[in-house]
Design an enzyme around this catalytic site. Structure first.
Site, PDB file in Angstrom:
ATOM      1  N   THR A  53      63.089  65.325  22.881  1.00 53.22           N
ATOM      2  CA  THR A  53      63.228  64.985  24.293  1.00 53.22           C
ATOM      3  C   THR A  53      64.645  64.508  24.586  1.00 53.22           C
ATOM      4  OG1 THR A  53      60.930  64.239  24.162  1.00 53.22           O
ATOM      5  CG2 THR A  53      62.095  63.777  26.190  1.00 53.22           C
ATOM      6  N   TYR A  97      58.579  65.229  10.884  1.00 53.44           N
ATOM      7  CA  TYR A  97      58.358  65.785  12.215  1.00 53.44           C
ATOM      8  C   TYR A  97      57.677  67.139  12.048  1.00 53.44           C
ATOM      9  CZ  TYR A  97      59.574  66.888  17.116  1.00 53.44           C
ATOM     10  OH  TYR A  97      59.546  67.204  18.449  1.00 53.44           O
ATOM     11  N   LYS A  99      54.931  62.668  12.448  1.00 51.52           N
ATOM     12  CA  LYS A  99      54.863  62.892  13.898  1.00 51.52           C
ATOM     13  C   LYS A  99      54.081  64.175  14.068  1.00 51.52           C
ATOM     14  CE  LYS A  99      57.547  63.664  18.121  1.00 51.52           C
ATOM     15  NZ  LYS A  99      56.743  64.798  18.599  1.00 51.52           N
ATOM     16  N   ILE A 120      54.526  59.015  19.124  1.00 49.52           N
ATOM     17  CA  ILE A 120      55.905  59.308  19.522  1.00 49.52           C
ATOM     18  C   ILE A 120      55.801  60.249  20.716  1.00 49.52           C
ATOM     19  CG2 ILE A 120      58.115  60.330  18.875  1.00 49.52           C
ATOM     20  CD1 ILE A 120      57.564  59.540  15.995  1.00 49.52           C
TER      21      ILE A 120
END
Length: 301
Positions: free
Chosen positions: A49, A137, A165, A206
């Site tokens: 993001t 991630y 995540k 997250i």
């Protein structure tokens, strides 16, 4: 690296100057402080993001520095150090460790489809720098890696990964890992699954939308994870989901920046190749926010 993370970990946006040439450092500091004051538990610097693919290595390093300085000792700072260039990832990890971040988030190089042994070798290099296991991630739509539950257990057993995540293609695996004590700790990383994953025992998430609607995200976490009040949590979700869904359908990062500006903290426009949200979508976002009870109270600290 910090072994316990919980709550809303906000994948914050990266503010740019009006011409998009540079990071707006003052705005970034205000953003981090506003997150702290809104009850956010940790921030991710230079995440997805935060438009990390459009940032230079020097810019990403600077974001780590500002985040650590602005957060003080009130909230944790997670540095996303993943890159498609291994040398850059290692350089970023070195700097993140130097400036004193609490944890590192790592996406694997995502142009070529890696074998699991490639993933292990890459993460081993990062962990030797970080000094402890990292947050993996997991985003198969980007990396084209569908890591199995058994492989995740291996990454934890070998001291490479403490958390994940979780932005998977397979929600079944998510549920299995949440009940597997040998698997890495699951952090909700997919907006549509946020309610379900928190309700099934994940200690946190997250999420990027908390950049501009931190109070709703924190309230959802509090109702589920602190109060265990499922009916109250569903009422919060009924306000939060329309915002998340509108962003997912119409341009997540651009609308998050538009939402920040609507609420009083201008973070500039996205960098190319992303375009700003058109006026029509901004107006529709205002309507969605108003319907969810989100006022125009400024976020700036």
């Amino acid at each position: 690296m910090k072994s316990e993370l919980k709550g809303i970990i906000s994948a914050v946006l990266t503010p740019f100057t009006k011409d998009g040439v540079a990071i707006d450092e003052a705005a970034y500091g205000r953003l981090i402080r506003s997150q702290r004051d809104a009850g956010i538990h940790a921030v991710v610097a230079s995440g997805s993001t935060g438009e990390h693919p459009s940032l230079t290595v020097a810019e990403r390093k600077r974001l780590y520095e500002i985040a650590v300085e602005a957060s003080g000792d009130k909230i944790d700072v997670v540095a996303h150090v993943g890159s498609n260039n291994v040398r850059d990832a290692l350089d970023l990890a070195e700097h993140a460790r130097k400036v004193g971040v609490d944890q590192m988030l790592v996406v694997t190089p995502y142009f070529d489809s890696l074998k699991f042994t490639d993933v292990q070798r890459f993460l081993d290099k990062i962990v030797k720098i970080s000094g402890g296991p990292i947050i993996y991630y997991d985003t198969p739509s980007i990396t084209r890696l569908d890591i199995t539950e058994d492989q995740m257990v291996t990454l934890k057993r070998d001291g490479l990964v403490s958390h994940i995540k979780d932005s998977p293609q397979n929600f079944t695996r998510t549920m299995r890992m949440l009940s597997n004590p040998d698997a890495p700790t699951v952090l909700a990383g997919s907006d549509p699954a946020l309610l379900a994953v928190l309700a099934h025992g994940a200690p946190g998430s997250i999420i990027g939308a908390s950049t501009f609607i931190p109070e709703l995200c924190v309230e959802l976490y509090d109702r589920i994870s602190v109060d265990k009040d499922w009916n109250a949590a569903l009422k919060v979700w009924d306000r939060l989901w329309p915002i998340l869904n509108f962003m997912l359908l119409n341009g997540y990062v651009a609308l998050a920046k538009a939402g920040s500006e609507i609420r009083g903290l201008s973070l500039g426009n996205p960098r190319e190749p992303l375009a700003p949200s058109p006026v029509e979508l901004r107006e529709r976002l205002k309507v969605v926010l108003e319907a969810s009870g989100v006022t125009s109270l400024p976020l700036a600290a």
